[in-house]
Scaffold this motif. Structure first.
Motif, PDB file in Angstrom:
ATOM      1  N   LYS A  76       2.017  -7.831   1.751  1.00  0.00           N
ATOM      2  CA  LYS A  76       2.669  -6.742   2.486  1.00  0.00           C
ATOM      3  C   LYS A  76       2.555  -5.421   1.721  1.00  0.00           C
ATOM      4  N   ALA A  77       2.817  -5.453   0.413  1.00  0.00           N
ATOM      5  CA  ALA A  77       2.731  -4.233  -0.388  1.00  0.00           C
ATOM      6  C   ALA A  77       1.284  -3.729  -0.453  1.00  0.00           C
ATOM      7  N   LEU A  78       0.313  -4.643  -0.501  1.00  0.00           N
ATOM      8  CA  LEU A  78      -1.090  -4.232  -0.507  1.00  0.00           C
ATOM      9  C   LEU A  78      -1.465  -3.556   0.809  1.00  0.00           C
ATOM     10  N   ILE A  79      -0.980  -4.091   1.921  1.00  0.00           N
ATOM     11  CA  ILE A  79      -1.250  -3.483   3.231  1.00  0.00           C
ATOM     12  C   ILE A  79      -0.614  -2.094   3.305  1.00  0.00           C
ATOM     13  N   ASP A  80       0.594  -1.959   2.778  1.00  0.00           N
ATOM     14  CA  ASP A  80       1.233  -0.640   2.736  1.00  0.00           C
ATOM     15  C   ASP A  80       0.381   0.340   1.927  1.00  0.00           C
ATOM     16  N   GLY A  81      -0.235  -0.135   0.849  1.00  0.00           N
ATOM     17  CA  GLY A  81      -1.121   0.711   0.058  1.00  0.00           C
ATOM     18  C   GLY A  81      -2.357   1.119   0.836  1.00  0.00           C
ATOM     19  N   LEU A  82      -2.884   0.208   1.660  1.00  0.00           N
ATOM     20  CA  LEU A  82      -4.030   0.553   2.504  1.00  0.00           C
ATOM     21  C   LEU A  82      -3.647   1.626   3.514  1.00  0.00           C
ATOM     22  N   ARG A  83      -2.429   1.539   4.029  1.00  0.00           N
ATOM     23  CA  ARG A  83      -1.946   2.576   4.951  1.00  0.00           C
ATOM     24  C   ARG A  83      -1.778   3.901   4.206  1.00  0.00           C
ATOM     25  N   ASP A  84      -1.267   3.839   2.973  1.00  0.00           N
ATOM     26  CA  ASP A  84      -1.117   5.057   2.162  1.00  0.00           C
ATOM     27  C   ASP A  84      -2.466   5.760   1.952  1.00  0.00           C
ATOM     28  N   ALA A  85      -3.538   4.959   1.859  1.00  0.00           N
ATOM     29  CA  ALA A  85      -4.881   5.507   1.638  1.00  0.00           C
ATOM     30  C   ALA A  85      -5.570   5.873   2.951  1.00  0.00           C
ATOM     31  N   HIS A  86      -4.867   5.737   4.055  1.00  0.00           N
ATOM     32  CA  HIS A  86      -5.386   6.061   5.386  1.00  0.00           C
ATOM     33  C   HIS A  86      -6.561   5.176   5.797  1.00  0.00           C
TER      34      HIS A  86
END
Length: 122
Positions: A76-86
């Motif tokens: 979940k945290a990795l996916i949030d990071g992918l969203r942060d990177a657009h």
């Protein structure tokens, strides 16, 4: 479909569903995981994609039995990071299909990596 692989610096899941950590240290760990995913995704020039399928892989250091769904908080945290990177517009079901992480047999050094498959869900 093309599968993209992101090696991670973690040798064990930094977050687990079994953790009973105070919210403040847990928030720091989440921030570190998100930052790593975002930084690596930018460096690898991933995205933007309309939809991705995400799969977390873990090769442990020993043969203890582990429950794959317990490492979903790390995913979940990795996916949030992918969203942060657009890499994706948002982290909900319209843009991300999550799979249960895979725990691989012990074979060499412990490792974690994330794979994504860009494209529409099946």
């Amino acid at each position: 479909m093309t599968e993209l692989t992101m090696p991670l610096s973690f040798t064990r899941p930094p977050l687990s569903a079994n953790d009973r950590t105070h919210w403040r240290p847990r928030a720091r760990i989440i921030q570190r995981v998100r930052h790593e995913a975002a930084t690596r995704a930018r460096a690898m020039r991933w995205g933007p994609y309309k939809h991705i399928t995400v799969h977390l892989h873990y090769r442990p250091r020993d043969r203890r039995i582990r429950d794959a769904s317990n490492i979903m908080p790390t995913q979940k945290a990795l996916i949030d990071g992918l969203r942060d990177a657009h890499v994706i517009p948002d982290d909900d079901g319209r843009y991300v299909t999550e799979t249960i992480p895979t725990i691989h047999p012990v074979d060499g050094k412990p490792a974690m990596w994330l794979t994504i498959t860009p494209g529409d869900p099946k």
